[in-house]
Design an enzyme around this catalytic site. Structure first.
Site, short mmCIF file in Angstrom:
data_model
loop_
_atom_site.label_atom_id
_atom_site.label_comp_id
_atom_site.label_asym_id
_atom_site.label_seq_id
_atom_site.Cartn_x
_atom_site.Cartn_y
_atom_site.Cartn_z
N CYS A 156 2.12 77.33 21.51
CA CYS A 156 3.29 77.56 20.64
C CYS A 156 3.39 76.57 19.48
CB CYS A 156 4.57 77.53 21.46
SG CYS A 156 4.71 78.93 22.55
N1 COA Z 1 16.50 90.33 35.59
C1 COA Z 1 17.40 89.95 36.53
N2 COA Z 1 17.29 88.81 37.22
C2 COA Z 1 16.25 88.01 36.97
C3 COA Z 1 15.28 88.35 36.01
C4 COA Z 1 15.42 89.57 35.31
N3 COA Z 1 14.55 89.97 34.38
N4 COA Z 1 14.35 87.38 35.95
C5 COA Z 1 14.70 86.45 36.85
N5 COA Z 1 15.85 86.83 37.48
C6 COA Z 1 16.58 86.11 38.52
C7 COA Z 1 15.66 85.12 39.23
O1 COA Z 1 14.92 85.75 40.23
C8 COA Z 1 16.66 84.13 39.75
O2 COA Z 1 17.25 84.65 40.90
P1 COA Z 1 17.64 83.67 42.13
O3 COA Z 1 18.66 82.72 41.58
O4 COA Z 1 18.18 84.63 43.14
O5 COA Z 1 16.36 83.00 42.51
C9 COA Z 1 17.71 84.07 38.67
O6 COA Z 1 17.59 85.30 37.95
C10 COA Z 1 17.53 82.91 37.72
O7 COA Z 1 16.16 82.89 37.27
P2 COA Z 1 15.53 81.71 36.47
O8 COA Z 1 14.08 82.00 36.19
O9 COA Z 1 15.84 80.42 37.13
O10 COA Z 1 16.34 81.87 35.09
P3 COA Z 1 16.55 80.87 33.93
O11 COA Z 1 18.00 80.74 33.70
O12 COA Z 1 15.76 79.62 34.10
O13 COA Z 1 15.97 81.66 32.68
C11 COA Z 1 14.02 81.59 31.27
C12 COA Z 1 14.60 82.00 32.61
C13 COA Z 1 12.54 81.89 31.26
C14 COA Z 1 14.70 82.42 30.17
C15 COA Z 1 14.28 80.10 31.00
O14 COA Z 1 13.89 79.35 32.09
C16 COA Z 1 13.56 79.58 29.79
O15 COA Z 1 13.81 80.01 28.68
N6 COA Z 1 12.71 78.55 29.97
C17 COA Z 1 11.99 77.92 28.92
C18 COA Z 1 11.16 78.94 28.27
C19 COA Z 1 10.23 78.38 27.28
O16 COA Z 1 10.59 77.74 26.37
N7 COA Z 1 8.97 78.66 27.47
C20 COA Z 1 8.04 78.27 26.55
C21 COA Z 1 7.06 79.35 26.44
S1 COA Z 1 6.29 79.14 24.94
#
Ligand code: COA
Length: 376
Positions: A156
């Site tokens: 990225c």
């Molecule tokens: N729909 C519904 N629920 C979902 C889901 C979806 N598409 N994806 C995950 N969930 C659920 C998970 O299973 C989890 O359930 P649980 O609490 O029962 O275990 C819950 O939602 C929370 O998931 P989590 O992955 O912890 O969510 P989050 O708030 O951390 O958000 C991201 C996920 C990826 C958006 C976030 O972590 C993020 O943006 N991280 C940094 C990303 C980044 O910058 N990456 C760089 C790549 S270049």
């Protein structure tokens, strides 16, 4: 030593859009099919059923509303779940070159320059479609640029690392100008069958033209300074590569051959790294946070950008001061901060300061401090 300036930018946006509603419908149909196929094993407690995805979660967790892709038909087919791209002959332009070409031509047109004015092409991207010959050399050839070209990949952060590389060569005098292009076909490496990440990425290409400041014909941005940093982490990883067939199970449909991340850890670890990086860069330049007029951040997650924006500016950003484009484009890897810069920079006044900052896998973070100048 010369001074480098950004004199043009260009964005290629694919024509196909996938909304969150379409994405979730396809994923849920896929999950229902897999669960039906595994009904017995699920009933016996041997296999975990796939959970449905939800539009509400996607928007709340990321701020993303839609993404552009090169092929939506394959991605949205519950029996396929990846883009299906036309097989191209080696004699015709590759898809990355084609995407980058459009963005590069726009950047040249904005700067009022032609291929003859360019000495170097850097193709800086997360997802290069082949090992060699360099995609950058193909783009150089398509544009009719003399000089040289090479590929680089810092995930990225590729665009800002590419800008630093080009700016350093301009500063030293080895080149007069460079096109840094970022064709990102993220749909190819995204695992559309994993609800934790299926909403994250989109496709796009961006281009940035850098020149000696005295060669700028129109409005431009002086590159005051650049800064890059990396720290190894496995929290964002893709194990695909040319050694794949040499390893046991290598050619199987394995999860780790697509994008994988530990999103929570990335969120927690990258935020302080980026905030400290920007603060140190500005402190070394003697620039107070409230002097920055615009912040063009990597476009991965809205809450992440809200947090970094507040830290970097030392205040809650006013509307437009830290523009986000992720609601429309999703995460486009290295291209995200450049889309924001290309779309939301032309209104700045003479002397205004702004900062581009990208961050992501590696971990990596790159920042480019800029000063606006109008054509004299
Ligand atoms: N729909 C519904 N629920 C979902 C889901 C979806 N598409 N994806 C995950 N969930 C659920 C998970 O299973 C989890 O359930 P649980 O609490 O029962 O275990 C819950 O939602 C929370 O998931 P989590 O992955 O912890 O969510 P989050 O708030 O951390 O958000 C991201 C996920 C990826 C958006 C976030 O972590 C993020 O943006 N991280 C940094 C990303 C980044 O910058 N990456 C760089 C790549 S270049």
């Amino acid at each position: 030593m010369y001074t480098a300036a950004i004199t043009g930018t260009g964005v290629f946006t694919p024509s196909q859009v996938i909304t969150n509603a379409e994405l979730v419908e396809a994923f849920n149909a896929y999950a229902d099919r897999i669960n039906a196929e595994n009904a017995e094993a699920i009933a016996a407690g041997d296999v975990e059923p796939l959970q449905h995805s939800s539009e509400e979660f996607i928007f709340k967790a990321s701020g993303i509303e839609q993404r552009y892709v090169m092929d939506k038909t394959g991605v949205l087919n519950p029996d396929i779940m990846y883009p299906q791209l036309r097989q191209r002959d080696d004699g015709e332009p590759g898809i990355l070159a084609e995407m980058a070409l459009d963005a590069a031509q726009k950047a040249l047109a904005q700067a009022g320059k032609t291929a003859e004015d360019v000495d170097l092409v850097i193709c800086a991207a997360s997802n290069l479609e082949r090992a060699y010959p360099a995609v950058a050399i193909e783009i150089q050839d398509l544009l009719g640029i003399k000089g040289f070209a090479f590929d680089m990949n810092v995930a990225c952060s590729s665009a800002t690392f590419g800008i630093q590389t080009a700016a350093d060569m301009i500063r030293s005098g080895s080149i007069r100008s460079a096109l840094v292009v970022n064709p990102e076909i993220c749909s190819g490496h995204l695992e559309w069958r994993d609800r934790d990440c299926h909403f994250i990425f989109g496709d796009v290409a961006t281009a940035t033209l850098l020149e000696r400041i005295e060669d700028a014909k129109g409005d431009h941005f002086e590159v005051i300074s650049t800064r890059c940093a990396t720290e190894f982490s496995n929290n964002i990883r893709n194990n695909n590569g040319f050694l794949r067939r040499s390893r046991p199970d290598g050619v199987k449909d394995r999860r780790d051959m697509q994008f994988m991340q530990n999103g929570r850890k990335v969120f927690k670890e990258v935020l302080p790294m980026v905030s400290q990086h920007i603060a140190a860069h500005m402190a070394d330049e003697g620039i107070q946070s409230d002097a920055l007029k615009r912040l063009w951040l990597h476009q991965a997650n809205k809450s992440m950008n809200d947090f970094i924006g507040k830290k970097a500016l030392g205040r809650t950003p006013q509307p437009g001061e830290q523009p986000n484009i992720l609601q429309d484009y999703a995460n486009t890897s290295s291209a995200g901060s450049i889309i924001a810069f290309a779309k939301y920079s032309q209104d700045l006044a003479e002397g205004d300061l702004g900062l581009i900052c990208s961050f992501g896998a590696g971990y990596s973070v790159g920042s480019v401090l800029l000063r606006r100048h109008h054509a004299s």
